[in-house]
Write a protein that holds these residues in place. Structure first.
Motif, mmCIF file in Angstrom:
data_model
loop_
_atom_site.group_PDB
_atom_site.id
_atom_site.type_symbol
_atom_site.label_atom_id
_atom_site.label_comp_id
_atom_site.label_asym_id
_atom_site.label_seq_id
_atom_site.Cartn_x
_atom_site.Cartn_y
_atom_site.Cartn_z
ATOM 1 N N ASN A 275 11.105 2.293 -0.217
ATOM 2 C CA ASN A 275 10.249 1.764 0.491
ATOM 3 C C ASN A 275 10.062 0.474 0.176
ATOM 4 N N TYR A 276 9.370 0.198 -0.461
ATOM 5 C CA TYR A 276 9.229 -0.770 -1.404
ATOM 6 C C TYR A 276 9.918 -1.886 -1.434
ATOM 7 N N LEU A 277 11.458 -1.438 -2.280
ATOM 8 C CA LEU A 277 12.440 -2.326 -1.997
ATOM 9 C C LEU A 277 13.137 -2.381 -0.443
ATOM 10 N N PRO B 285 -5.697 8.395 11.034
ATOM 11 C CA PRO B 285 -6.897 7.357 9.745
ATOM 12 C C PRO B 285 -8.052 7.601 9.693
ATOM 13 N N HIS B 286 -8.226 7.623 8.199
ATOM 14 C CA HIS B 286 -8.932 7.516 7.746
ATOM 15 C C HIS B 286 -9.870 6.743 6.861
ATOM 16 N N ILE B 287 -10.974 6.808 6.461
ATOM 17 C CA ILE B 287 -11.632 5.190 5.098
ATOM 18 C C ILE B 287 -10.348 4.869 4.046
ATOM 19 N N MET C 92 -2.497 1.600 -4.692
ATOM 20 C CA MET C 92 -2.760 2.995 -3.688
ATOM 21 C C MET C 92 -4.327 3.953 -4.643
ATOM 22 N N ALA C 93 -4.364 5.161 -4.511
ATOM 23 C CA ALA C 93 -5.693 5.717 -4.979
ATOM 24 C C ALA C 93 -5.074 6.726 -6.366
ATOM 25 N N LYS C 94 -5.695 7.030 -7.305
ATOM 26 C CA LYS C 94 -5.087 7.747 -8.616
ATOM 27 C C LYS C 94 -4.356 8.544 -8.055
ATOM 28 N N ASP C 95 -4.902 9.369 -6.596
ATOM 29 C CA ASP C 95 -3.684 10.710 -7.138
ATOM 30 C C ASP C 95 -2.272 10.981 -7.287
ATOM 31 N N ILE C 96 -1.943 9.173 -6.553
ATOM 32 C CA ILE C 96 0.369 8.821 -6.998
ATOM 33 C C ILE C 96 0.300 7.924 -7.467
ATOM 34 N N THR D 179 1.053 -0.922 0.418
ATOM 35 C CA THR D 179 -0.218 0.012 0.392
ATOM 36 C C THR D 179 0.830 1.175 0.212
ATOM 37 N N PRO D 180 0.709 2.242 -0.530
ATOM 38 C CA PRO D 180 1.312 3.721 0.078
ATOM 39 C C PRO D 180 1.756 3.401 1.343
ATOM 40 N N ILE D 181 2.915 4.286 1.730
ATOM 41 C CA ILE D 181 2.688 4.551 2.977
ATOM 42 C C ILE D 181 1.935 5.773 3.502
HETATM 43 N N1 MSP Z 1 3.043 9.460 1.874
HETATM 44 C C1 MSP Z 1 2.144 9.149 0.131
HETATM 45 C C2 MSP Z 1 2.566 7.984 -0.160
HETATM 46 C C3 MSP Z 1 3.911 7.162 -0.810
HETATM 47 S S1 MSP Z 1 4.298 6.048 -1.233
HETATM 48 C C4 MSP Z 1 5.672 5.596 -1.790
HETATM 49 C C5 MSP Z 1 1.020 9.691 0.265
HETATM 50 N N2 MSP Z 1 0.132 9.118 1.802
HETATM 51 S S2 MSP Z 1 -1.591 9.702 2.246
HETATM 52 O O1 MSP Z 1 -1.319 9.655 3.477
HETATM 53 O O2 MSP Z 1 -1.824 11.143 1.454
HETATM 54 O O3 MSP Z 1 -1.927 8.358 1.441
HETATM 55 C C6 MSP Z 1 -2.488 8.875 -0.014
HETATM 56 C C7 MSP Z 1 -2.733 7.291 -0.489
HETATM 57 O O4 MSP Z 1 -4.563 7.115 1.436
HETATM 58 C C8 MSP Z 1 -4.552 7.166 -1.641
HETATM 59 O O5 MSP Z 1 -3.008 7.110 -2.881
HETATM 60 C C9 MSP Z 1 -5.045 6.098 -1.240
HETATM 61 O O6 MSP Z 1 -4.067 4.960 -1.080
HETATM 62 C C10 MSP Z 1 -5.839 6.901 0.686
HETATM 63 N N3 MSP Z 1 -6.557 7.766 0.769
HETATM 64 C C11 MSP Z 1 -6.274 8.820 1.218
HETATM 65 N N4 MSP Z 1 -7.515 9.301 0.519
HETATM 66 C C12 MSP Z 1 -8.758 8.566 0.362
HETATM 67 C C13 MSP Z 1 -9.947 8.274 -0.362
HETATM 68 N N5 MSP Z 1 -11.050 9.537 -0.150
HETATM 69 N N6 MSP Z 1 -10.611 6.924 -1.110
HETATM 70 C C14 MSP Z 1 -10.171 6.057 -1.523
HETATM 71 N N7 MSP Z 1 -8.503 5.823 -0.454
HETATM 72 C C15 MSP Z 1 -7.719 7.608 -0.288
HETATM 73 O O7 MSP Z 1 0.337 10.438 -0.197
#
Ligand code: MSP
Length: 578
Positions: A243-245, A24-26, A265-269, A15-17
């Motif tokens: 981190n993945y590696l 922590p949320h949904i 991950m979600a589409k944002d990243i 998963t993303p870190i």
């Molecule tokens: N720290 C970076 C990721 C680094 S990975 C090498 C980051 N963190 S984040 O806390 O913002 O987490 C983003 C991720 O949280 C999204 O890609 C998704 O996995 C999850 N989500 C955050 N909000 C979300 C929603 N509203 N719906 C679904 N998943 C979402 O980006």
């Protein structure tokens, strides 16, 4: 594809870190849940699995917040990382590790990767002027900045023009290679819409990407410095991707990187994962991930969730749902109704209740307890007959007798020639589930489990075992026929329960305890692992099937029907203090 030819390479899902500053949320729970469901399903298949999640701690925001809260950045990060760990434990996630980027194992290896890229000329020093999005900690191209009116495409905050001396990764060198990898599917980007989007953006051309940040006076000592240049710090995104590696770069775990790697991950990243990270890996001479899966977003009661609206569905609300409806019901709802595909999904209370009643209370739970109850009522809870003819009675013959009982009662079915073939039906459902799993289509994987439940319900309505039961002692062989019919139902539900277990591990483990099925190494511990791979467990009248003499107890109601008029949990008015 058949059960036997399924992929048996080690399976590594990530998963993303998560930024350690957020609560922590949904969204965090969702991505980690689908990783958990995939990991559990692959373990059930019999593959070696490594499932990783964790926290991304070196962002500038962490040190700022720490100061505001009178803590050191590390103390602050620890407090928050613990909240993620607690939330994920509550959700029942089976992650094999939880990485914090402040750990030495990560810092040392990430630094070594960057050094390697510097030594071989893939990272070089240069001046950089660009549009910086402070809310996302990333630079945007002039085109993207302009398209978004010089505001962050994610948060809408103003972009800043920044000039910096930086180290750059020569991403531009890998444009052709990346296009070829993505087009050919060597790097599989899912869902398909996301692949096309990535290829479209690749066409706009690739720039060098900054991988460091110059340390300013007064900056807290936070992050990892560039190897050989203590005036620069590794840019947090570049460090985080490593981190993945870093977590599996050990003798014992390397096999997972060399197996099948799936980043969720979600589409944002997506861009970081689908473009920057594979190019870095390729430059380092490493294998690239097989699958990059970017789902869409959860929204809440029709509205986008945001900090300013304060409408995030946080872990406490999910806890309140789990308290009322059970954790597995929450896991079921999120997995089957979530934004796995390209479209956003709405977390609405009314929908939760609807799905809970339709899928769980009225279907899966009902079917399982109904069959258990009939075996109790008519056979004192004992399996007395299988349906393979071994004990002198076949399924087809049993059905004929059931229809005779119905005819006699004047309730003949509309189509008396209908047949039910449980063996091919269940094995096709298992194949369908595996095929869906290979595409990370977890909704379809679970739907395959539900299709068996529906088949059983259909069979019960059609064969009406309760009518046949009234004729026991009077109609010849009625008892044998009834036992055979109930066996078919129970055995099919047993196979369904295996396919449903990745989403609902506790409830299915409870069923196996109630029915005395030896699927788990320790029947009292849903996490103890399976005694055999799915191909063997799910075989119709195979070694792990229900056996003659096996006791099937009624057990508690699995899912109590929910009242749609009750207000959403966690929203009850607080009692006024006296
Ligand atoms: N720290 C970076 C990721 C680094 S990975 C090498 C980051 N963190 S984040 O806390 O913002 O987490 C983003 C991720 O949280 C999204 O890609 C998704 O996995 C999850 N989500 C955050 N909000 C979300 C929603 N509203 N719906 C679904 N998943 C979402 O980006």
């Amino acid at each position: 594809m058949s059960i036997e030819t399924n992929n048996h390479q080690p399976y590594y899902v990530t998963t993303p870190i998560y930024y350690v500053n957020d609560r922590p949320h949904i969204g965090h729970c969702y991505t980690t849940l689908i990783a958990d469901v995939a990991a559990r399903a692959q373990r059930l298949v019999g593959r070696e699995v490594f499932f990783l999640t964790g926290t991304d701690e070196h962002a500038e925001k962490v040190s700022q917040k720490a100061i505001e809260n009178g803590k050191t950045p590390y103390e602050w990060a620890t407090i928050n990382a613990e909240q993620f760990k607690a939330a994920f434990e509550f959700m029942g996630f089976s992650n094999d590790d939880f990485v914090r980027t402040t750990e030495d194992r990560h810092k040392q290896r990430a630094s070594a990767y960057i050094k390697k890229l510097m030594d071989q000329g893939d990272i070089e020093l240069g001046d950089y002027e660009g549009w910086y999005d402070p809310s996302q900690e990333e630079y945007l191209t002039e085109t993207v900045a302009k398209e978004n009116d010089y505001k962050s495409p994610v948060t809408g905050r103003e972009l800043e023009k920044r000039v910096e001396q930086n180290y750059f990764f020569r991403l531009d060198k890998y444009e052709g290679w990346l296009r070829e990898q993505i087009e050919s599917g060597a790097i599989r980007i899912l869902p398909e819409a996301r692949k096309n989007e990535t290829l479209g953006r690749l066409k706009q051309g690739l720039m060098k990407v900054p991988v460091s940040r110059k340390i300013k006076e007064g900056d807290p000592d936070w992050g990892i410095t560039m190897p050989g240049d203590p005036e620069h710090r590794i840019y947090v995104w570049i460090e985080a991707l490593c981190n993945y590696l870093t977590t599996v770069d050990t003798d014992e775990r390397r096999a997972f990187w060399n197996g099948e790697v799936v980043h969720l991950m979600a589409k944002d990243i997506l861009w970081f994962h689908a473009v920057i990270w594979p190019a870095m890996l390729h430059a380092m001479g490493e294998k690239v991930p097989e699958t990059i899966y970017a789902h869409a977003y959860w929204i809440s009661e029709g509205t986008k969730m945001s900090k300013s609206l304060g409408n995030f569905i946080e872990i406490d609300q999910l806890r309140a749902y789990a308290d009322r409806y059970s954790l597995d019901a929450v896991r079921w709802f999120l997995t089957t109704q979530g934004p796995l595909g390209a479209n956003d999904a709405d977390f609405a209370h009314a929908r939760f209740v609807e799905v809970f009643n339709a899928d769980l209370a009225n279907s899966i739970g009902n079917s399982m307890s109904r069959v258990g109850n009939m075996i109790n009522k008519y056979f004192d809870g004992e399996i007395t007959r299988t349906c393979d003819g071994k004990f002198g009675f076949e399924g087809g013959k049993a059905l004929q007798l059931a229809i005779k009982a119905l005819d006699d009662a004047g309730k003949s079915p509309d189509d008396p020639s209908r047949t039910f073939n449980f063996d091919p039906m269940t094995s096709k459902a298992v194949d369908d589930a595996l095929e869906a799993l290979s595409r990370m289509d977890l909704e379809s994987m679970l739907a395959a489990g539900r299709s068996i439940v529906r088949y059983v319900d259909d069979f019960i309505s059609y064969s009406a075992p309760f009518t046949l039961a009234k004729r026991v002692g009077e109609l010849e062989h009625a008892e044998k026929a009834l036992a055979t019919i109930l066996y078919s139902c129970a055995e099919a539900l047993r196979i369904a329960s295996l396919l449903l277990s990745p989403a609902m591990p506790q409830k299915m483990a409870q069923l196996w305890r109630d029915w005395n099925c030896n699927h788990l190494r320790d029947p009292n511990d849903a996490e103890s692992g399976f005694v055999a791979p799915l191909a063997e467990l799910a075989r119709w009248t195979g070694e792990h099937s229900l056996r003659v003499g096996q006791q099937v107890s009624k057990g508690d109601v699995m899912f109590m029907r929910a009242d749609a008029n009750e207000p959403a949990p966690g929203t009850d008015p607080q009692p006024e203090s006296v």
